[in-house]
Every structure is written in C-alpha cells, then in structure tokens.
Write a protein that holds these residues in place. Sequence first.
Motif, mmCIF file in Angstrom:
data_model
loop_
_atom_site.group_PDB
_atom_site.id
_atom_site.type_symbol
_atom_site.label_atom_id
_atom_site.label_comp_id
_atom_site.label_asym_id
_atom_site.label_seq_id
_atom_site.Cartn_x
_atom_site.Cartn_y
_atom_site.Cartn_z
ATOM 1 N N UNK A 70 -2.594 27.087 5.142
ATOM 2 C CA UNK A 70 -3.783 26.487 5.750
ATOM 3 C C UNK A 70 -3.914 26.851 7.232
ATOM 4 N N UNK A 71 -2.906 27.507 7.763
ATOM 5 C CA UNK A 71 -2.906 27.829 9.187
ATOM 6 C C UNK A 71 -3.739 29.076 9.425
ATOM 7 N N UNK A 72 -4.770 28.938 10.235
ATOM 8 C CA UNK A 72 -5.659 30.054 10.514
ATOM 9 C C UNK A 72 -5.164 30.824 11.735
ATOM 10 N N UNK A 73 -5.404 32.119 11.742
ATOM 11 C CA UNK A 73 -5.107 32.861 12.967
ATOM 12 C C UNK A 73 -6.039 32.408 14.080
ATOM 13 N N UNK A 74 -5.895 32.985 15.200
ATOM 14 C CA UNK A 74 -6.732 32.600 16.331
ATOM 15 C C UNK A 74 -8.201 32.737 15.961
ATOM 16 N N UNK A 75 -8.980 31.684 16.232
ATOM 17 C CA UNK A 75 -10.387 31.681 15.879
ATOM 18 C C UNK A 75 -11.165 32.509 16.893
ATOM 19 N N UNK A 111 -18.966 30.556 23.138
ATOM 20 C CA UNK A 111 -17.567 30.149 23.240
ATOM 21 C C UNK A 111 -17.157 29.176 22.137
ATOM 22 N N UNK A 112 -18.139 28.608 21.426
ATOM 23 C CA UNK A 112 -17.839 27.644 20.364
ATOM 24 C C UNK A 112 -18.026 28.222 18.963
ATOM 25 N N UNK A 152 -17.010 26.807 15.126
ATOM 26 C CA UNK A 152 -18.109 26.525 14.209
ATOM 27 C C UNK A 152 -17.986 27.335 12.927
ATOM 28 N N UNK A 153 -17.515 28.575 13.023
ATOM 29 C CA UNK A 153 -17.286 29.378 11.814
ATOM 30 C C UNK A 153 -16.207 28.727 10.937
ATOM 31 N N UNK A 154 -15.159 28.185 11.579
ATOM 32 C CA UNK A 154 -14.098 27.508 10.819
ATOM 33 C C UNK A 154 -14.655 26.299 10.078
ATOM 34 N N UNK A 182 -18.521 18.759 18.299
ATOM 35 C CA UNK A 182 -17.219 19.117 18.848
ATOM 36 C C UNK A 182 -17.157 18.699 20.313
ATOM 37 N N UNK A 183 -15.974 18.354 20.821
ATOM 38 C CA UNK A 183 -15.884 18.064 22.255
ATOM 39 C C UNK A 183 -16.387 19.223 23.109
#
Length: 330
Positions: A87-92, A141-142, A146-148, A176-177
């Motif tokens: 479940x761990x995603x690489x850097x988004x 930058x977000x 958002x894709x995740x 999102x914050x």
Amino acid sequence: MSFQENKFPIVLGAVTAVAAGGLIWWGMQSSAAYDTAKSEYDEKVSEIGSLMRSKVAPTSDNLRDKKKAVSDYRGSVESLQKAFDKYRKPKLENTEVNAFSDALLAARKRVGLKFEEAGVSMPAGFFLGLGKYTDKLPQKKNTGLLHFELGAYEELFGRLAEAGPAELLNVHWPDLPEEVGRKYDFAGKSYRSHPIEITFQGSEESLRKFLSSLDDSEEYYYVVRTMRVSNSRSSAPNSKDARFEQPKVEEGPADPFGAGGFVFPDEEEEETPAEGEAPAEEPTEEPAPAAPVASDSGQILKQVLGSEEIKVFLRIDVLQFVDPKPLPKG
C-alpha cells in the motif's frame, strides 16, 4: 538510739537506696536497648557487605533475555512494516493541472457508467466529490496528492456500485490542508489519512457487500472511521407491507371434444329427463374436511420485515503510508 534522734540519717539512707535501685534498673534497661540496637546495626552492616560483594545487575542471564526480547520486538516491527509495503506509494509526483482535470473527467465517466449499469441513482451534478474543480483548476503543487485520492476514491465508488445500493445520496471530500494554505506535519507519523464521507440508501445486503469489499483492495488501504445506519422509514411495518407469491394453478390439457366429452358406443348417454319430470338424484358424497393449514409465522415475518431500505453514512479514511524510518540499532 531513737528514730527521732537519727531521723535525718535514716531518711537519707532510704532515699539513697531507692535512687540506687532506680539507677540500677535504668542501667539494665538501657543495656538491653543498646544490645538490641547493636544487633540490628550489625545485621544491616552484614547485608550491605553482602550486596557490595555481589555482582551488580543486570546479570548475564538478564542481559541475554533482554537482548532476545528486543530482537523479537524488532522482528515484529519489521514484519508489520513489510505487510504494508504493497500500500506504500512512491513519492507522489505533481503533474500539470490540465492533466489532473483530464484524469478527473475520465474517472467521473467510468464511475458514472458503473453506477448506471448497476441501476444506482446518483445525486445531481455528481462529480466524485470534486465538483469545485469543474470550474477552476487546482494548484500544481497539490496535484500529486489529488491524483492519489482520485485513484483511491474511484476504486471506492466502483466497489459501491458493485454492492448495488438503490441510491447514492451525497459525497463530501474534505479539503486537504495544502489546499487551504497549511502544511501537513508528518512528524512522528507513519501514515496520513485522507477522509471521504459517503451517504447512500439501499438494502442491508448492499451495505454488507460494500464493507466486505474494502478488504479486497490490493492497492489502497481503507479504514471505516464512522458509520451511522438508520431505517429509511419511521413507522413500523404492517400487514399491508407483505408481498406473497400467488400459487400457480396447474391446468390440465384442453378437452378436444368440448365440454360434453366423448361417449363410446358401449357407453350409455345420460338420459335427459322429460319435460315436467324431476331429474334423477345422484348419490352425493360429503366433502372431506380440509386439512389444517400450518401457520408459518417465520415466513410471514420474512415477507413483512426486511424489505425496507436503510440510509447509511460512512466516513472512510484512505491511508497514505510514508517511508518507514530505520529502526535504532541495539
């Protein structure tokens, strides 16, 4: 010598004798208390000396047990970390804002088609909870975050469509914050929660299927944080709500010779009574008593209950696992 003549020496001697006896008694008591205190002191000194001569803890056995416990704990933590690796995603990575808008439109089309095929009604203007981006673009930058979320929630809505509820009532996707100018603090955390709120109406079976399907995901980890279930109707069911299947009446083959039937030559037709004559009486048979019908209250209750739908509110978190920190040596 009379007492009057020697009164003073006699009194002085008596007082001296009493004082001497008191001193002797006090001395004996003090000696006993001293001996007791001396004995206790010697005992404590002996214990301290014994402790000073013994080996200081931890002993080799205790040290070995501690190292084994730490090693076992480290192994458990490493196994738990590996269990969540899928479940761990690489850097988004952030993308161009137009690329996210295209991905959002495509996901909305796919989800809408699944709901239509399953016969699930959708709220007007349903856009996966991201209707705010139909008339404006997100910040670049977000877009990675958002894709995740978009990928996770598209799968979530697909599983809801497969469960077959009657209607999707509402979807709320909290900001999102980063979308409101704040920065998310990862300090001391191994994952980040991405919440979404869904309200739908359907049968109990649809709720069970949907919740069970969340464990089947191989790409996203879902956690149900809040669930509220209420009946869609406020009144109790009554007899008018029952829907019973009508028994089918099996009809025999049609008579090809009409209602009168066919008479063989060796059979005599029934004589029709002449005008004015009473028809011949035929022996009548008493009808057999009807068999008592067994009442099945369970089947009746099944027809009356269980047909109403429920309204379900769910707050579901999608966990974004961050890269684990290396464990300390030891």
